[in-house]
Design an enzyme around this catalytic site. Structure first.
Site: not given
Ligand code: ADP
Length: 896
Positions: A784, A827
């Site tokens: 990511s 996140k």
């Protein structure tokens, strides 16, 4: 041997009291009474040829039964060994003893003629009384026709009862007789062989069986058994050979059976006796040896206590048998013997395990359970709702095989405490089993007892600790089990969590099945992804995202502060932590998804307050004493230097006064200065991102770790070199590849992005690129960071800083497509914690935003990206650098 004899018409009769002589039998009698001596003398002793006498049974009235009607009528006698006078009744003879009590005796109607085989005469001294000892042999039956009791002894007119030879021959032709004979012979043979085995005496009787006529042998056989008088008489009365044979067969058979039964019993008793005797003997020896060695008998007491404990453990019967076997083995061992201790520890485990003991489940009150969950935990609405659903199903169907709940989330978000709330809502005990770092299957299943230092697995150990068979068992950190050469713990866990299989869970150490079906399992994990799919399949994952700052504040005010104060023996009267200070602790001292560090920091404040309170307590009590000393009387005494007698005040009064004084003086309100003093300088501030991205070549990424979401900076720099890419920061393979892809993508688009002058298409010409992921000590991996890497490189080559308020996440393909990633909720929460205002997400992750708390979303600007160009567009002030079209070749050169 008894051959057919000629009987005279009259015989002298010797009465046999309650006894029968059968033909073919021998008897030895001693004659002492006047009449019997007379009879023997005249009929046997003084005769030249061998004389015959008649033996007639006589019975006391007490021996009679109503069946007996074979009495001779109208006979009277004055004979018999002990009889003196006999009176005649219609059917009975009355014997009168010395005290004139008439005693009735009965003469039997049939007797046996006997001849003397041996006679011996004796004279008693000094009385000179003559006695005889006679050995008689029974010859044949006769019938008493008339009994004469007058004279010195009884005589009777008799008629023979035995058949003539011709008659006998005729009977022998009778098939019924033949069958009866065969039966008798078979039974008799059987008896003989049994006796042969027992006494080795059968040989002689066997010969008889072959030589004598069977009807005669019947008498001989029966005569040798112990029988009741009734049976003897009925045998005597069996004149018909067929009747005699069948009666004899019956008696012989009965005798045979009784011998067999007796033999069986003796064998059994003998077996038991010899075993217990042997054990006793060995034990005695053992005791003697122990005494000799100076060993005391404590062990035996211990074993008895262990046995008692085992008996009350409520083991299932098959396990109880197994335990008993082991105990017997242990009893035979010496404490010093190898294996004694392990066997004993094993048995103690068996005795300690809760085989049946269960905490009594209260009637589940859903409202109370909900209240309890609410009072223990702030927020977590969905999670609590799911737990209530779970409990409701259990209430309706207590044995429901619902899925195993698995709470997944970063540390400190309340997974463990939720599980313990479930236990208290159900009224069950709670046990936590930590699976973190378990790599060995034996940790779950136990080691086999053949290994030295073997022990049960963690589950069985946990059950032993908790002491009930139906606890709520928390399998903590189920995602942290790994597998290596020592087996796969996950596969053992599969069995545990499989509701079909865990009825008979097999722990290697325990070696007997244990029923785990009553245990309620709850699991926790930081991440669902490392849990092997089959295991995950058996669980229902309930995700607990991290908390927002606002939520943390509420949790701290409502739950953590009261708990922390209580744990430190304080109350709000001593320490107050204002909301604004808690906020500061959250922002400057903790940056975590959960509240564990927050709780720790609050505890640090409480500790500091506790020290102050304790110090003040001392100071206050001393000052009070000083006050008292200041009374004029004491002043005087002290002045004189006299010894002072202390007066002890009642404690209650004293304490009360002290605490009053103390309350006023010691209330501590936490302020910013105190925060810094106790917790140190702030560890985090919102300036961090701005400072870090101040120079070009740094971008802000969002990553996912076991601690929840995190902000991850990516630094890139260029230097003189040979076109190599250097990567540092403990990176995994996936992230290294992402870096390669990112560099390739940037190099491929150098013209489009206007990163270099037209003539300079190779960005790596004469230089190396170094990319670093701080914090260097923490291992990192995952795809990511793709977009963040490109952004950092573009920023480096374009010499344009990335926006400090923008963080990004997303995987990038080689062609620049932005792919979705996981952990969006965590996140975004991390970005929020770090004071980030804008977040760039892959377009296909938009759907995940529903999970993000609205309060967080409202404070953030979410920007979506489909392609890498979109990311760059959002990441830089004023859009993509190429739009601004300022080629920084000069800079690049000077930078090198
Ligand atoms: P985990 O098992 O997820 O690592 P814990 O259950 O040990 O976390 O929680 C750590 C601490 O935080 C505990 O004292 C717990 O009571 C507290 N806590 C966590 N979440 C909440 C909440 N929502 N409300 C109240 N206290 C909470």
């Amino acid at each position: 041997m008894a051959e057919s004899v000629e009987l005279p018409g009259r015989l002298a009769i010797l009465p046999f009291r309650n006894q029968v002589l059968l033909p073919g039998a021998f008897i030895r009698i001693r004659c002492t009474s006047h009449t019997s001596v007379k009879l023997v003398e005249q009929e046997l002793w003084q005769r030249e040829e061998k004389g015959l006498i008649g033996i007639l049974p006589v019975r006391d009235a007490a021996e009679m039964t109503s069946m007996d009607s074979v009495l001779s009528q109208g006979v009277a006698s004055e004979c018999g060994e002990r009889s003196s006078k006999v009176q005649i009744n219609t059917s009975d003879a009355l014997k009168v003893d010395g005290k004139n009590h008439p005693e009735v005796i009965h003469w039997h109607k049939r007797g046996v003629a006997a001849r003397a085989l041996h006679l011996s005469r004796g004279v008693e001294k000094p009385s000179g009384r003559v006695t005889y000892i006679v050995v008689l042999e029974g010859l044949c039956r006769f019938n008493v026709d008339e009994l004469n009791t007058r004279g010195p002894y009884c005589t009777a007119k008799i008629s023979p009862l035995e058949m003539t030879k011709a008659e006998m021959e005729q009977v022998e032709q009778d098939p019924e007789f033949v069958t009866l004979s065969r039966q008798f012979k078979a039974t008799a043979m059987e008896l003989i062989s049994v006796l042969e085995q027992k006494q080795k005496t059968g040989g002689r009787i066997k010969v008889l069986l072959e030589t004598l006529p069977l009807h005669k042998l019947a008498d001989i056989f029966v005569a040798s058994f112990e029988m009741s008088l009734e049976e003897q008489l009925s045998m005597l009365d069996s004149v018909d050979p067929k009747v005699r044979l069948s009666k004899a067969t019956e008696l012989v058979d009965r005798h045979l059976q009784s011998i067999r039964v007796a033999e069986k019993i003796t064998q059994k008793v003998e077996g038991q006796l010899s075993k217990s005797q042997k054990e006793f003997l060995l034990r005695q020896q053992m005791r003697a040896i122990k005494e000799e060695l100076g060993d005391n008998d404590d062990d035996e007491d211990d074993l008895a206590a262990l046995e008692r404990k085992m008996q009350s453990a409520g083991m299932p019967s098959n396990i109880w048998k197994h335990a008993q076997r082991e105990l017997r083995r242990l009893k035979k061992m010496q404490p010093q013997q190898p294996g004694y201790n392990s066997s004993r520890v094993y048995l103690e485990l068996l005795a300690d395990l809760p085989w049946q003991k269960a905490s009594e489940e209260q009637e589940l009150d859903l409202k109370a359970a909900k209240d309890r969950l609410d009072s223990d935990h702030y927020g977590l609405v969905k999670v609590k709702q799911r737990i209530i659903e779970y409990l409701a199903v259990r209430k309706l169907k207590p044995d429901a095989r619902g899925p195993v709940l698995c709470f997944v989330g970063p540390p400190g978000v309340g997974k463990t405490s939720l599980a313990s709330s479930i236990a208290s809502a159900l009224g069950r005990k709670f046990v936590r089993i930590s699976l973190g770092g378990v790599k060995d299957e034996a940790d779950i299943r136990g080691h086999r007892r053949t290994y030295i230092g073997s022990m049960p697995g963690r589950l069985i150990d946990g059950l032993k600790r908790v002491g009930v068979c139906n606890p709520v068992m928390l399998l903590d950190e189920i995602d942290k089990t790994g597998s290596d050469v020592r087996g796969d713990p996950a596969s053992a866990l599969l069995e545990v969590l499989d509701l079909e299989q865990n009825k008979s869970f097999n722990d290697h150490y325990l070696n007997v099945p244990y029923d785990l079906s009553k245990v309620i399992f709850v699991a926790t994990a930081n991440r669902a992804q490392p849990i092997p799919p089959p295991l995950l399949d058996r669980m229902e994952v309930i995700e607990l995202p991290g908390y927002t700052a606002e939520e943390k504040l509420r949790i701290a005010m409502q739950h953590l502060i009261p708990r922390v104060l209580d744990q430190h023996g304080l109350s709000s009267e001593y320490l107050q932590i204002p909301e604004a200070m808690v906020k500061l602790v959250i922002e400057r001292y903790t940056r975590e998804a959960g509240v564990r560090n927050l709780e720790r920091n609050l505890a640090a404040l409480a500790r500091a307050a506790a020290v102050r309170v304790a110090e003040q307590e001392q100071a206050v009590s001393i000052s009070k004493d000083v006050q008292k000393l200041a009374s004029p009387l004491l002043d005087n005494r002290l002045a004189e230097g006299a010894e002072m007698e202390m007066e002890v005040l009642p404690i209650g009064v004293n304490n009360h006064e002290i605490s009053n004084t103390f309350k006023i003086s010691s209330l501590l309100v936490v302020d910013e200065a105190m925060l810094e003093k106790i917790l140190g300088p702030p560890r985090f501030d919102d300036q961090e991102a701005a400072d870090r991205v101040a120079t070009p070549g740094v971008s802000v990424g969002l990553v996912w770790t076991t601690f929840g979401g995190e902000v991850q900076f990516v630094e890139a720099t260029a230097m003189v070199g040979t076109g190599e890419l250097h990567l540092t920061g403990q990176l995994g393979d996936v992230i290294k590849e992402s870096a390669q892809i990112a560099l390739t993508w940037v190099r491929a688009r150098v013209a489009d992005l206007k990163l270099a002058a037209a003539e300079e298409t190779n960005l790596l010409q004469g230089r190396d690129i170094h990319i670093h992921f701080p914090a260097g000590a923490v291992p990192k991996d995952g795809p990511s960071a793709g977009v963040t890497l490109v952004t950092a490189l573009v920023s480096l080559f374009s010499q344009k800083s990335v926006r400090a308020d923008t963080a990004m996440t997303g995987e990038m393909t080689l062609r620049g497509l932005v792919l979705p990633v996981g952990g969006i909720k965590d996140k975004i929460l991390a970005a929020h914690r770090h004071g980030i205002k804008r977040v760039i997400l892959p377009e296909r992750n938009l759907k995940d935003l529903v999970e993000v708390p609205a309060s967080v979303l409202s404070s953030l600007e979410v920007l979506v990206a489909k392609r890498m160009e979109d990311v760059l567009e959002h990441a830089f002030d004023g859009g993509s650098p190429w739009r601004q079209h300022k080629i920084r070749t000069k800079f690049l050169k000077s930078n090198i």
